[in-house]
Design a protein around this motif. Structure first.
Motif, PDB file in Angstrom:
ATOM      1  N   ALA A 129     -15.587 -23.045  -7.215  1.00  0.00           N
ATOM      2  CA  ALA A 129     -16.393 -23.566  -6.393  1.00  0.00           C
ATOM      3  C   ALA A 129     -16.183 -24.722  -5.739  1.00  0.00           C
ATOM      4  N   MET A 130     -15.386 -25.727  -6.186  1.00  0.00           N
ATOM      5  CA  MET A 130     -14.983 -27.165  -5.524  1.00  0.00           C
ATOM      6  C   MET A 130     -14.048 -26.703  -4.508  1.00  0.00           C
ATOM      7  N   MET A 131     -13.026 -25.956  -4.870  1.00  0.00           N
ATOM      8  CA  MET A 131     -11.914 -25.595  -4.011  1.00  0.00           C
ATOM      9  C   MET A 131     -12.484 -25.083  -2.752  1.00  0.00           C
ATOM     10  N   LYS A 132     -13.490 -23.993  -2.808  1.00  0.00           N
ATOM     11  CA  LYS A 132     -14.059 -23.384  -1.739  1.00  0.00           C
ATOM     12  C   LYS A 132     -14.716 -24.250  -0.819  1.00  0.00           C
ATOM     13  N   ARG A 133     -15.458 -25.265  -1.452  1.00  0.00           N
ATOM     14  CA  ARG A 133     -16.238 -26.170  -0.833  1.00  0.00           C
ATOM     15  C   ARG A 133     -15.528 -27.091  -0.067  1.00  0.00           C
ATOM     16  N   LEU A 134     -14.049 -27.560  -0.596  1.00  0.00           N
ATOM     17  CA  LEU A 134     -13.350 -28.389   0.211  1.00  0.00           C
ATOM     18  C   LEU A 134     -12.790 -27.557   1.455  1.00  0.00           C
ATOM     19  N   HIS A 135     -12.303 -26.361   1.054  1.00  0.00           N
ATOM     20  CA  HIS A 135     -11.882 -25.366   2.367  1.00  0.00           C
ATOM     21  C   HIS A 135     -12.853 -25.397   3.324  1.00  0.00           C
ATOM     22  N   GLU A 136     -14.254 -25.309   3.036  1.00  0.00           N
ATOM     23  CA  GLU A 136     -15.112 -25.168   3.925  1.00  0.00           C
ATOM     24  C   GLU A 136     -15.328 -26.705   4.769  1.00  0.00           C
ATOM     25  N   MET A 137     -14.988 -27.789   4.410  1.00  0.00           N
ATOM     26  CA  MET A 137     -15.025 -29.055   4.741  1.00  0.00           C
ATOM     27  C   MET A 137     -13.822 -29.252   5.708  1.00  0.00           C
ATOM     28  N   GLY A 138     -12.791 -28.276   5.753  1.00  0.00           N
ATOM     29  CA  GLY A 138     -11.612 -28.385   6.689  1.00  0.00           C
ATOM     30  C   GLY A 138     -10.412 -28.595   5.919  1.00  0.00           C
ATOM     31  N   LEU A 139     -10.410 -28.825   4.633  1.00  0.00           N
ATOM     32  CA  LEU A 139      -9.134 -29.389   3.959  1.00  0.00           C
ATOM     33  C   LEU A 139      -8.259 -27.906   3.637  1.00  0.00           C
ATOM     34  N   ASN A 140      -7.057 -28.068   3.614  1.00  0.00           N
ATOM     35  CA  ASN A 140      -6.239 -26.977   3.254  1.00  0.00           C
ATOM     36  C   ASN A 140      -5.798 -27.252   1.873  1.00  0.00           C
ATOM     37  N   ASP A 141      -5.151 -26.209   1.261  1.00  0.00           N
ATOM     38  CA  ASP A 141      -4.592 -26.494   0.142  1.00  0.00           C
ATOM     39  C   ASP A 141      -3.470 -27.580  -0.219  1.00  0.00           C
ATOM     40  N   GLU A 142      -2.564 -27.880   1.177  1.00  0.00           N
ATOM     41  CA  GLU A 142      -1.704 -28.852   1.031  1.00  0.00           C
ATOM     42  C   GLU A 142      -2.439 -30.204   0.952  1.00  0.00           C
ATOM     43  N   GLU A 143      -3.274 -30.400   2.045  1.00  0.00           N
ATOM     44  CA  GLU A 143      -4.212 -31.535   2.141  1.00  0.00           C
ATOM     45  C   GLU A 143      -4.883 -31.969   0.625  1.00  0.00           C
ATOM     46  N   ILE A 144      -5.570 -30.783   0.071  1.00  0.00           N
ATOM     47  CA  ILE A 144      -6.154 -31.155  -1.261  1.00  0.00           C
ATOM     48  C   ILE A 144      -5.190 -31.553  -2.249  1.00  0.00           C
ATOM     49  N   GLY A 145      -4.123 -30.909  -2.307  1.00  0.00           N
ATOM     50  CA  GLY A 145      -2.882 -31.348  -2.998  1.00  0.00           C
ATOM     51  C   GLY A 145      -2.489 -32.832  -3.150  1.00  0.00           C
ATOM     52  N   LYS A 146      -2.426 -33.140  -1.656  1.00  0.00           N
ATOM     53  CA  LYS A 146      -1.905 -34.571  -1.582  1.00  0.00           C
ATOM     54  C   LYS A 146      -3.088 -35.598  -1.968  1.00  0.00           C
ATOM     55  N   ARG A 147      -4.410 -35.144  -1.810  1.00  0.00           N
ATOM     56  CA  ARG A 147      -5.383 -36.249  -2.140  1.00  0.00           C
ATOM     57  C   ARG A 147      -5.512 -36.248  -3.591  1.00  0.00           C
ATOM     58  N   TYR A 148      -5.336 -34.985  -4.249  1.00  0.00           N
ATOM     59  CA  TYR A 148      -5.521 -34.970  -5.591  1.00  0.00           C
ATOM     60  C   TYR A 148      -4.400 -35.981  -6.340  1.00  0.00           C
ATOM     61  N   GLU A 149      -3.106 -35.707  -5.869  1.00  0.00           N
ATOM     62  CA  GLU A 149      -2.277 -36.827  -6.214  1.00  0.00           C
ATOM     63  C   GLU A 149      -2.465 -38.104  -6.132  1.00  0.00           C
ATOM     64  N   ALA A 150      -3.103 -38.438  -4.999  1.00  0.00           N
ATOM     65  CA  ALA A 150      -3.438 -39.761  -4.707  1.00  0.00           C
ATOM     66  C   ALA A 150      -4.570 -40.237  -5.908  1.00  0.00           C
ATOM     67  N   ILE A 151      -5.365 -39.580  -6.195  1.00  0.00           N
ATOM     68  CA  ILE A 151      -6.246 -39.740  -6.975  1.00  0.00           C
ATOM     69  C   ILE A 151      -5.706 -39.968  -8.678  1.00  0.00           C
ATOM     70  N   TYR A 152      -4.825 -39.042  -8.779  1.00  0.00           N
ATOM     71  CA  TYR A 152      -4.119 -39.057 -10.102  1.00  0.00           C
ATOM     72  C   TYR A 152      -3.386 -40.293 -10.503  1.00  0.00           C
ATOM     73  N   GLU A 153      -2.682 -40.797  -9.297  1.00  0.00           N
ATOM     74  CA  GLU A 153      -1.797 -41.884  -9.422  1.00  0.00           C
ATOM     75  C   GLU A 153      -2.601 -43.066  -9.581  1.00  0.00           C
ATOM     76  N   ALA A 154      -3.615 -43.015  -8.678  1.00  0.00           N
ATOM     77  CA  ALA A 154      -4.538 -44.397  -8.728  1.00  0.00           C
ATOM     78  C   ALA A 154      -5.192 -44.455 -10.062  1.00  0.00           C
ATOM     79  N   VAL A 155      -5.365 -43.509 -10.767  1.00  0.00           N
ATOM     80  CA  VAL A 155      -6.052 -43.548 -12.219  1.00  0.00           C
ATOM     81  C   VAL A 155      -4.882 -44.135 -13.248  1.00  0.00           C
TER      82      VAL A 155
END
Length: 113
Positions: free
Chosen positions: A87-113
């Motif tokens: 559901a969250m992936m679908k929502r992010l896609h609806e917001m205009g993010l593609n899988d690559e962008e989601i992956g990059k942003r996820y990695e940034a969050i992971y590295e910041a934690v």
């Protein structure tokens, strides 16, 4: 939302594993939060929630593979978090993010934690 994200960061930086009771309590807080208004999350909050859900799922999956008395409960958590991740992936896609962008942003969050 921020409190849930901060709590996940705290858990990820611990040297010890939390009990099933605490894991379950946190999981239920996340699910309750989502049930009350996940559609109102903005892009950044949706990314943070995806991070929370993914970590819940992977930790529950790891624990479900062990011979613990709560094994079945952990398996249920894996199934339910997987639904919310979709559901969250679908929502992010609806917001205009593609899988690559989601992956990059996820990695940034992971590295910041």
């Amino acid at each position: 939302m921020q409190a849930l994200f901060d709590k996940m960061k705290e858990y990820l930086n611990m040297d010890t594993e939390i009990s099933f009771e605490e894991f379950d309590r946190y999981y239920k807080e996340v699910i309750d939060f989502l049930g009350k208004g996940w559609e109102g999350l903005g892009e950044e909050e949706s990314m943070q929630m995806l991070f929370i859900l993914d970590n819940l799922k992977s930790n529950a999956d790891d624990r479900a593979k062990r011979r613990l008395k709560e094994m079945k409960k952990y398996k249920k958590i894996v199934e339910r978090t997987d639904i919310w991740i979709s559901a969250m992936m679908k929502r992010l896609h609806e917001m205009g993010l593609n899988d690559e962008e989601i992956g990059k942003r996820y990695e940034a969050i992971y590295e910041a934690v």
